[in-house]
Design a protein around this motif. Structure first.
Motif, PDB file in Angstrom:
ATOM      1  N   ASP A  97      36.837  35.780  46.348  1.00  0.00           N
ATOM      2  CA  ASP A  97      36.026  35.808  45.124  1.00  0.00           C
ATOM      3  C   ASP A  97      34.538  35.913  45.456  1.00  0.00           C
ATOM      4  O   ASP A  97      33.777  36.583  44.750  1.00  0.00           O
ATOM      5  CB  ASP A  97      36.254  34.542  44.294  1.00  0.00           C
ATOM      6  CG  ASP A  97      37.653  34.500  43.699  1.00  0.00           C
ATOM      7  OD1 ASP A  97      38.313  35.561  43.688  1.00  0.00           O
ATOM      8  OD2 ASP A  97      38.082  33.415  43.264  1.00  0.00           O
ATOM      9  N   ASP A 115      33.692  39.363  46.400  1.00  0.00           N
ATOM     10  CA  ASP A 115      33.733  40.091  45.133  1.00  0.00           C
ATOM     11  C   ASP A 115      32.420  39.945  44.362  1.00  0.00           C
ATOM     12  O   ASP A 115      31.879  40.913  43.834  1.00  0.00           O
ATOM     13  CB  ASP A 115      34.860  39.481  44.300  1.00  0.00           C
ATOM     14  CG  ASP A 115      35.716  40.542  43.674  1.00  0.00           C
ATOM     15  OD1 ASP A 115      36.054  41.502  44.393  1.00  0.00           O
ATOM     16  OD2 ASP A 115      36.026  40.399  42.474  1.00  0.00           O
ATOM     17  N   GLU A 149      34.277  45.020  48.202  1.00  0.00           N
ATOM     18  CA  GLU A 149      35.614  45.244  47.661  1.00  0.00           C
ATOM     19  C   GLU A 149      36.692  44.538  48.473  1.00  0.00           C
ATOM     20  O   GLU A 149      36.661  44.552  49.704  1.00  0.00           O
ATOM     21  CB  GLU A 149      35.923  46.739  47.650  1.00  0.00           C
ATOM     22  CG  GLU A 149      35.805  47.348  46.263  1.00  0.00           C
ATOM     23  CD  GLU A 149      36.506  48.684  46.204  1.00  0.00           C
ATOM     24  OE1 GLU A 149      37.718  48.696  45.905  1.00  0.00           O
ATOM     25  OE2 GLU A 149      35.832  49.701  46.460  1.00  0.00           O
ATOM     26  N   THR A 150      37.642  43.945  47.762  1.00  0.00           N
ATOM     27  CA  THR A 150      38.785  43.301  48.404  1.00  0.00           C
ATOM     28  C   THR A 150      40.064  43.906  47.817  1.00  0.00           C
ATOM     29  O   THR A 150      40.025  44.469  46.720  1.00  0.00           O
ATOM     30  CB  THR A 150      38.767  41.778  48.153  1.00  0.00           C
ATOM     31  OG1 THR A 150      38.759  41.546  46.743  1.00  0.00           O
ATOM     32  CG2 THR A 150      37.537  41.127  48.765  1.00  0.00           C
TER      33      THR A 150
END
Ligand code: ADP
Ligand code: MG
Length: 231
Positions: A25, A28, A33-34
Motif C-alpha cells: 500500500d 502504491d 505499481e504493484t
C-alpha cells in the motif's frame, strides 16, 4: 504522501516492525505499481481473490519469520484457479514444517507478471550511519546476492540521476534490449527509483526497504516483492 503517513502511523505501535500488506500500500501511495492481489488468511478467501484476477496466479506465504520465501518452497508461480485451495494449504504446511512456531499471517495471492520478456531488478534503501539513506539498484531476483551487479547513490536522487543508475550496472544492455529482446521500460524503472528515493526521504522512520524483484517488461514496471523495516 498523506496516505503514506496514515499507513506508517497505523503500524507505529506494533511490535513487529516489518510490514506485510502495508508495504504494498505504501508503494502504491507513492505511485509505484504493484501486482493486483491481496493477502488473505483462509483458502476460500484466496480463491475469491484469484477469481478476481485474469489467468493463473502467484501465491506466497506471508510470515515475519520467513524472509526468503522461495528457499522453503513458499512461492508458487502459475497456479490455476482450481488449484488455489490446495496450494494455500500446502504453503502453510511447508511453513509449519520449516518452523513449527512461525507466525503465519496468511498467503499473498498475486497477478502473474510476465517474466519472459521481463528483467528482474532490485531497488533498495539502507540507512548508512555515515552516508545516510543509500539507494541501491541492480539486477534482482533470488540470485541477486550471488551476482552483485549493483550501483549506489545517496538519496534523494533526481530522475536523471536515477536513469544514470540504470546505465551503470553490468546488465544495463539487458534492460535496453540485448540479443534481439525488446527493451524494457527503463524510464519507468528510473521513475520507480526516484519515487522510492522520495518515499524514504519523506519518512526517516523507514530504516530499510527492498523491492526485489522490481520486474521491468517492455510495458510495465511492477514491485512484486517488497520488504520494509520501520523504526
Ligand atoms: P522471495 O524473494 O521471498 O523468495 P519473491 O516474492 O521475490 O519471494 O518471489 C520469488 C521469485 O518468484 C521472484 O524473484 C520471481 O522470479 C517470482 N515471482 C514472484 N512473484 C511473481 C509474480 N507476481 N509474477 C511473476 N513471477 C513472480
Ligand atoms: Mg524477493
Amino acid at each position: 504522501r498523506e496516505r503514506a503517513r496514515e499507513i506508517l502511523s497505523s503500524v507505529e505501535d506494533r511490535a513487529d516492525t516489518r510490514l506485510g500488506v502495508e508495504a504494498m500500500d505504501l508503494l502504491d501511495a507513492y505511485g509505484i505499481e504493484t501486482p493486483e492481489g491481496d493477502i488473505v488468511d483462509a483458502p476460500a478467501d484466496a480463491l475469491e481473490v484469484a477469481e478476481g484476477i485474469d489467468g493463473d496466479v502467484v501465491m506466497k506465504i506471508v510470515s515475519p519469520d520467513i524472509l526468503h520465501k522461495s528457499d522453503i518452497g513458499g512461492v508458487k508461480v502459475g497456479v490455476p484457479h482450481e488449484e488455489v485451495y490446495d496450494a494455500y494449504e500446502d504453503l502453510v504446511s511447508r511453513a509449519r514444517n520449516y518452523q513449527p512456531d512461525a507466525t503465519i499471517i496468511g498467503v499473498q495471492v498475486q497477478e502473474m507478471v510476465d517474466l519472459d520478456d521481463g528483467v528482474e531488478t532490485i531497488v533498495g534503501m539502507n540507512r548508512d550511519p555515515q552516508f545516510g539513506p543509500l539507494l541501491l539498484f541492480g539486477l534482482g531476483g533470488i540470485f541477486v546476492e550471488t551476482l552483485e551487479d549493483t550501483t549506489f547513490r545517496v538519496a534523494p536522487v533526481s530522475e536523471a540521476e536515477a536513469e544514470t543508475m540504470t546505465e551503470e550496472i553490468d546488465a544495463a544492455p539487458l534492460l535496453r534490449g540485448a540479443r534481439g529482446r525488446d527493451p524494457v521500460d527503463v524510464a519507468g524503472v528510473a521513475e520507480t527509483i526516484q519515487r522510492l528515493s522520495q518515499l524514504v526521504t519523506d519518512f526517516p522512520a523507514i530504516l530499510e526497504l527492498d523491492i526485489n524483484p522490481l520486474v521491468a517488461t517492455p510495458d510495465v514496471v511492477k514491485a512484486v516483492d517488497v520488504r520494509l523495516t520501520v523504526d
